[in-house]
Design a protein around this motif. Sequence first.
Motif, PDB file in Angstrom:
ATOM      1  N   SER A 363       1.720   7.285 -11.825  1.00  0.00           N
ATOM      2  CA  SER A 363       0.803   6.199 -11.459  1.00  0.00           C
ATOM      3  C   SER A 363       1.584   4.945 -11.080  1.00  0.00           C
ATOM      4  O   SER A 363       1.268   4.280 -10.094  1.00  0.00           O
ATOM      5  CB  SER A 363      -0.139   5.861 -12.614  1.00  0.00           C
ATOM      6  N   VAL A 364       2.604   4.616 -11.877  1.00  0.00           N
ATOM      7  CA  VAL A 364       3.318   3.369 -11.579  1.00  0.00           C
ATOM      8  C   VAL A 364       4.149   3.535 -10.307  1.00  0.00           C
ATOM      9  O   VAL A 364       4.246   2.603  -9.490  1.00  0.00           O
ATOM     10  CB  VAL A 364       4.142   2.864 -12.794  1.00  0.00           C
ATOM     11  N   LEU A 365       4.695   4.732 -10.086  1.00  0.00           N
ATOM     12  CA  LEU A 365       5.448   4.955  -8.841  1.00  0.00           C
ATOM     13  C   LEU A 365       4.519   4.833  -7.635  1.00  0.00           C
ATOM     14  O   LEU A 365       4.867   4.241  -6.611  1.00  0.00           O
ATOM     15  CB  LEU A 365       6.115   6.338  -8.865  1.00  0.00           C
ATOM     16  N   ALA A 366       3.322   5.390  -7.772  1.00  0.00           N
ATOM     17  CA  ALA A 366       2.349   5.296  -6.671  1.00  0.00           C
ATOM     18  C   ALA A 366       1.949   3.837  -6.445  1.00  0.00           C
ATOM     19  O   ALA A 366       1.835   3.377  -5.305  1.00  0.00           O
ATOM     20  CB  ALA A 366       1.129   6.158  -6.983  1.00  0.00           C
ATOM     21  N   ALA A 367       1.761   3.100  -7.539  1.00  0.00           N
ATOM     22  CA  ALA A 367       1.350   1.693  -7.414  1.00  0.00           C
ATOM     23  C   ALA A 367       2.460   0.869  -6.756  1.00  0.00           C
ATOM     24  O   ALA A 367       2.190  -0.014  -5.929  1.00  0.00           O
ATOM     25  CB  ALA A 367       1.004   1.122  -8.787  1.00  0.00           C
ATOM     26  N   ILE A 368       3.704   1.156  -7.104  1.00  0.00           N
ATOM     27  CA  ILE A 368       4.828   0.427  -6.497  1.00  0.00           C
ATOM     28  C   ILE A 368       4.860   0.712  -4.994  1.00  0.00           C
ATOM     29  O   ILE A 368       5.015  -0.195  -4.165  1.00  0.00           O
ATOM     30  CB  ILE A 368       6.167   0.841  -7.165  1.00  0.00           C
ATOM     31  N   LYS A 369       4.670   1.980  -4.655  1.00  0.00           N
ATOM     32  CA  LYS A 369       4.669   2.348  -3.235  1.00  0.00           C
ATOM     33  C   LYS A 369       3.510   1.648  -2.501  1.00  0.00           C
ATOM     34  O   LYS A 369       3.687   1.079  -1.422  1.00  0.00           O
ATOM     35  CB  LYS A 369       4.533   3.874  -3.118  1.00  0.00           C
ATOM     36  N   GLU A 370       2.351   1.684  -3.127  1.00  0.00           N
ATOM     37  CA  GLU A 370       1.181   1.041  -2.520  1.00  0.00           C
ATOM     38  C   GLU A 370       1.438  -0.458  -2.338  1.00  0.00           C
ATOM     39  O   GLU A 370       1.147  -1.037  -1.289  1.00  0.00           O
ATOM     40  CB  GLU A 370      -0.045   1.260  -3.424  1.00  0.00           C
ATOM     41  N   TYR A 371       2.012  -1.076  -3.365  1.00  0.00           N
ATOM     42  CA  TYR A 371       2.297  -2.512  -3.316  1.00  0.00           C
ATOM     43  C   TYR A 371       3.161  -2.843  -2.097  1.00  0.00           C
ATOM     44  O   TYR A 371       2.853  -3.728  -1.309  1.00  0.00           O
ATOM     45  CB  TYR A 371       3.002  -2.920  -4.611  1.00  0.00           C
ATOM     46  N   HIS A 372       4.258  -2.067  -1.947  1.00  0.00           N
ATOM     47  CA  HIS A 372       5.198  -2.374  -0.868  1.00  0.00           C
ATOM     48  C   HIS A 372       4.662  -2.025   0.514  1.00  0.00           C
ATOM     49  O   HIS A 372       4.938  -2.734   1.479  1.00  0.00           O
ATOM     50  CB  HIS A 372       6.504  -1.591  -1.076  1.00  0.00           C
ATOM     51  N   THR A 373       3.916  -0.921   0.627  1.00  0.00           N
ATOM     52  CA  THR A 373       3.552  -0.456   1.979  1.00  0.00           C
ATOM     53  C   THR A 373       2.170  -0.901   2.432  1.00  0.00           C
ATOM     54  O   THR A 373       1.848  -0.825   3.609  1.00  0.00           O
ATOM     55  CB  THR A 373       3.609   1.084   2.060  1.00  0.00           C
ATOM     56  N   VAL A 374       1.347  -1.346   1.487  1.00  0.00           N
ATOM     57  CA  VAL A 374      -0.001  -1.790   1.888  1.00  0.00           C
ATOM     58  C   VAL A 374      -0.131  -3.310   1.768  1.00  0.00           C
ATOM     59  O   VAL A 374      -0.461  -3.993   2.738  1.00  0.00           O
ATOM     60  CB  VAL A 374      -1.105  -1.101   1.035  1.00  0.00           C
ATOM     61  N   TRP A 375       0.143  -3.845   0.579  1.00  0.00           N
ATOM     62  CA  TRP A 375      -0.238  -5.237   0.294  1.00  0.00           C
ATOM     63  C   TRP A 375       0.850  -6.268   0.538  1.00  0.00           C
ATOM     64  O   TRP A 375       0.558  -7.412   0.878  1.00  0.00           O
ATOM     65  CB  TRP A 375      -0.726  -5.346  -1.164  1.00  0.00           C
ATOM     66  N   ALA A 376       2.116  -5.877   0.329  1.00  0.00           N
ATOM     67  CA  ALA A 376       3.179  -6.888   0.415  1.00  0.00           C
ATOM     68  C   ALA A 376       4.000  -6.724   1.686  1.00  0.00           C
ATOM     69  O   ALA A 376       5.212  -6.954   1.681  1.00  0.00           O
ATOM     70  CB  ALA A 376       4.058  -6.806  -0.833  1.00  0.00           C
ATOM     71  N   CYS A 377       3.354  -6.236   2.739  1.00  0.00           N
ATOM     72  CA  CYS A 377       4.053  -6.186   4.032  1.00  0.00           C
ATOM     73  C   CYS A 377       3.039  -6.563   5.114  1.00  0.00           C
ATOM     74  O   CYS A 377       1.827  -6.575   4.861  1.00  0.00           O
ATOM     75  CB  CYS A 377       4.632  -4.791   4.277  1.00  0.00           C
ATOM     76  N   GLU A 378       3.538  -6.853   6.267  1.00  0.00           N
ATOM     77  CA  GLU A 378       2.622  -7.253   7.340  1.00  0.00           C
ATOM     78  C   GLU A 378       1.812  -6.055   7.801  1.00  0.00           C
ATOM     79  O   GLU A 378       2.285  -4.928   7.688  1.00  0.00           O
ATOM     80  CB  GLU A 378       3.432  -7.860   8.482  1.00  0.00           C
ATOM     81  N   PRO A 379       0.598  -6.219   8.269  1.00  0.00           N
ATOM     82  CA  PRO A 379      -0.060  -7.497   8.569  1.00  0.00           C
ATOM     83  C   PRO A 379      -0.724  -8.180   7.372  1.00  0.00           C
ATOM     84  O   PRO A 379      -1.161  -9.321   7.480  1.00  0.00           O
ATOM     85  CB  PRO A 379      -1.141  -7.081   9.576  1.00  0.00           C
ATOM     86  N   ARG A 380      -0.769  -7.497   6.202  1.00  0.00           N
ATOM     87  CA  ARG A 380      -1.525  -8.127   5.110  1.00  0.00           C
ATOM     88  C   ARG A 380      -0.753  -9.300   4.498  1.00  0.00           C
ATOM     89  O   ARG A 380      -1.351 -10.283   4.075  1.00  0.00           O
ATOM     90  CB  ARG A 380      -1.877  -7.085   4.051  1.00  0.00           C
ATOM     91  N   ASP A 481       1.955  -6.076 -14.588  1.00  0.00           N
ATOM     92  CA  ASP A 481       1.758  -4.738 -15.192  1.00  0.00           C
ATOM     93  C   ASP A 481       2.961  -3.839 -14.906  1.00  0.00           C
ATOM     94  O   ASP A 481       3.445  -3.127 -15.790  1.00  0.00           O
ATOM     95  CB  ASP A 481       0.507  -4.050 -14.622  1.00  0.00           C
ATOM     96  N   ILE A 482       3.401  -3.861 -13.646  1.00  0.00           N
ATOM     97  CA  ILE A 482       4.533  -2.998 -13.280  1.00  0.00           C
ATOM     98  C   ILE A 482       5.763  -3.403 -14.092  1.00  0.00           C
ATOM     99  O   ILE A 482       6.468  -2.553 -14.656  1.00  0.00           O
ATOM    100  CB  ILE A 482       4.798  -3.057 -11.751  1.00  0.00           C
ATOM    101  N   ALA A 483       5.993  -4.714 -14.202  1.00  0.00           N
ATOM    102  CA  ALA A 483       7.136  -5.190 -15.003  1.00  0.00           C
ATOM    103  C   ALA A 483       7.026  -4.667 -16.432  1.00  0.00           C
ATOM    104  O   ALA A 483       7.980  -4.139 -17.007  1.00  0.00           O
ATOM    105  CB  ALA A 483       7.185  -6.712 -14.995  1.00  0.00           C
ATOM    106  N   ARG A 484       5.834  -4.791 -16.987  1.00  0.00           N
ATOM    107  CA  ARG A 484       5.644  -4.382 -18.389  1.00  0.00           C
ATOM    108  C   ARG A 484       5.810  -2.874 -18.563  1.00  0.00           C
ATOM    109  O   ARG A 484       6.453  -2.406 -19.498  1.00  0.00           O
ATOM    110  CB  ARG A 484       4.254  -4.814 -18.857  1.00  0.00           C
ATOM    111  N   ILE A 485       5.244  -2.123 -17.641  1.00  0.00           N
ATOM    112  CA  ILE A 485       5.343  -0.655 -17.763  1.00  0.00           C
ATOM    113  C   ILE A 485       6.814  -0.236 -17.708  1.00  0.00           C
ATOM    114  O   ILE A 485       7.277   0.570 -18.515  1.00  0.00           O
ATOM    115  CB  ILE A 485       4.529   0.051 -16.647  1.00  0.00           C
ATOM    116  N   ILE A 486       7.553  -0.809 -16.750  1.00  0.00           N
ATOM    117  CA  ILE A 486       8.967  -0.417 -16.620  1.00  0.00           C
ATOM    118  C   ILE A 486       9.735  -0.802 -17.893  1.00  0.00           C
ATOM    119  O   ILE A 486      10.514  -0.021 -18.434  1.00  0.00           O
ATOM    120  CB  ILE A 486       9.610  -1.091 -15.381  1.00  0.00           C
ATOM    121  N   ARG A 487       9.452  -2.008 -18.386  1.00  0.00           N
ATOM    122  CA  ARG A 487      10.195  -2.508 -19.557  1.00  0.00           C
ATOM    123  C   ARG A 487       9.836  -1.725 -20.825  1.00  0.00           C
ATOM    124  O   ARG A 487      10.704  -1.231 -21.529  1.00  0.00           O
ATOM    125  CB  ARG A 487       9.866  -4.000 -19.753  1.00  0.00           C
ATOM    126  N   VAL A 488       8.541  -1.589 -21.053  1.00  0.00           N
ATOM    127  CA  VAL A 488       8.105  -1.014 -22.331  1.00  0.00           C
ATOM    128  C   VAL A 488       8.182   0.513 -22.347  1.00  0.00           C
ATOM    129  O   VAL A 488       8.573   1.106 -23.346  1.00  0.00           O
ATOM    130  CB  VAL A 488       6.655  -1.476 -22.648  1.00  0.00           C
TER     131      VAL A 488
END
Length: 733
Positions: A363-380, A481-488
């Motif tokens: 789940s966290v790997l998918a969320a990281i991928k989604e973050y980078h390829t959908v929300w934190a890149c152009e055009p969004r 959340d991602i920071a916490r999941i990776i850390r904890v």
Amino acid sequence: MSSSESNGPRRAGSIDPYSNSEIYYGNNDPSAINRDRRRAFSTSVRDNERDNIRELLGTLPTRRGSHDEASGNPRKFLIDVDETLGALLKQEDTDKNMQITIEDAGPKVLSVGTAGSSGFRRVDVRGTYMLSNLLQELTIAKDYGRKNIILDEARLSENPVARLSRLIKNSFWTALTRRIDGSNIEIAGKDPKDWTDDPRPRIYIPPGAPEQFEYYTNIAKEHPELRLDVQLLPADITPDYVMGLVDKPGLLALAMEKKYNEDTKQEELSGVPFVVPGGRFNELYGWDSYFESLGLIVSDRVDLAKGMVINFCFCIKHYGKILNANRTYYLTRSQPPFLTDMALRVYERIKSEPDSKEFLRNSVLAAIKEYHTVWACEPRRDPITGLSRYRPEGWGVPPETEPTHFLHILTPYAEKHGMTFEEFVKAYNERTVVEPELDEYFLHDRAVRESGHDTSYRLERICGNLATVDLNSLLYKYEVDIARIIRVHFKDKLPIPQEFRTAATQDIEFESSAAWDRRARKRKQTMDQLMWDADKGMFFDYNTVTKERKVYETATTFWAMWAGLATPQQAAQMVQKALPRLEAFGGLVSGSEESRGPVGLERPNRQWDFPYGWAPQQMLAWTGFLRYGYEEEAERLAYKWLYMITKAFVDFNGVVVEKYDVTRPIDPHRVDAEYGNQGTNFKGAPREGFGWVNASYVYGLDILNAHMRRSLGAITPYDTYYRAVNGPGASAF
Ligand SMILES: OC[C@H]1O[C@H](O[C@H]2O[C@H](CO)[C@@H](O)[C@H](O)[C@H]2O)[C@H](O)[C@@H](O)[C@@H]1O
Ligand SMILES: [Ca+2]
């Protein structure tokens, strides 16, 4: 909680009057039938005439003409289903809509025979609530093929809070559950939004799931009567390709798992289950699924919440995003992202299971991928501020909206080109007519739909340019959340397998929390600077093109509290200044009346504006208020929302709808904006409620204290409750 609320154990020797319909009326539990022949006639005796039934009633103390209640036993009725249903509807459903509501003008009383007297002695069932419950029970008994039943009076007079929670937990979730596979494709394939001439079931399979292509191809061959059309998607899904599917819309395949089939004695593919919103929305939705999950978890249906997380991971892998929903016309857009919080909540409940860590990792790997390829890149992503916007790709007229939705926008263009409305839509979609102004309009319209707030004057014609408070609060939550999941959970070193690598992570072998903490800090700083208005005590959307802060007051300001990005001072100001602007009779309104502006024939109401309230806004605000220690506010808002739902449920034959007019005390379920309300159109008995409202009900009940829950069961308005607790002179505000 009363025993009925908790659905406690059956009473010895009889069926709990509050048991599920399949136990109460069905034959799914043969032991139940044997245990209590007085109630559950076996299938072989269903067609018995009255005399036979009396025979079967031999075990009951048959005291013709006597008073059942004198025995001290709870009262039961002996009912001929068809006969009573006919009489009830004829007499009490005076507006002939197959529901018994406060708007019907019948005598509001019907006599029925008691079981203790074998039907000879008759007693009255009185009032809208009990009569409408009688209608609901008879309708369901008929569904189960019952001709005669013994019905507990307690089932008709059940505490409404207990009844609605019970229906949600035991019936509505089941009715809304889908899985896409051969066993279910006929139901899951149905799309009330398919306006084409031949709305046959059609399924599109991504190239990365060849086993599914083979599976569905076989099903189509073996069951030609289904008329299932199986299509393979290309690897590269472009807006052109999506537009080309307008005339052949279909389902998008979801995750499947191998399961052992007892009948065929072999392993077979089976769809991973999920919950649909209901009404016209018969597919897996992005943000609806999150809110449904909150309710499912409270209802002890973590399995379904987990199924939806797994389906989201499948969508990210195969479609590049969590889809608005899994139909072809939604392929280019997403919806508000909640994956990290959803996965964490599920993980909390399954962490003792052997595959739980793997579940969280995926789940966290998918969320990281989604973050980078959908929300934190152009055009969004806006390159200047670093904030994100809803800004999906695509073009053309969204085909899932009801055909008249864009009439006022498109008619002038049709006239300009000397075409009919339909001719113009076709020409514009096929790009034989080019209208740049319209392209701009639909860019924002798609963004509005991606935001989930479709539609609202807050976002119309501008959404794609706005860094909204909602989206950026959600992304802040992803980051922390991602920071916490990776850390904890992964000792601060999460390896990124090749299949999860993106342009942003191509050279990164491991993710650690520091980078995510930095991103969160940066976003919060920018939001403080560009979106926070201390005078108004609100976060506002920021226009990344004109570089100005908008002034539309919306309940999404509280998402900053849900995400935990507001400072305690900001939270205090929001409670003090923003809340009074947005609190109404039935809870939070989507936006203030002043911000919406005047409405009329030329400027119709939009469903995500004043005076409408939506479950997700309520649930996020309650959680945000609790997070910052504002228990009283959270309880008050939850009470008002639940009171409104309960009252409509009691007065309108069990109605539970998609959204409410939170300013209307009498009939808040009446919403005629845009496509109207979902969930009102049932015959006899409600079957599914509406996904996120069901969730808000059981989730909200958990927030209330016991006294509040009791008052709610007695349909006590909030101010009456407040005065009862704080003295007659006290004011609720
Ligand atoms: O068909 C019109 C629009 O319907 C959907 O939006 C509404 O229902 C969704 C499901 O409950 C919900 O997520 C959304 O917030 C509602 O406004 C759909 O999501 C839109 O894309 C679609 O155009
Ligand atoms: Ca009626």
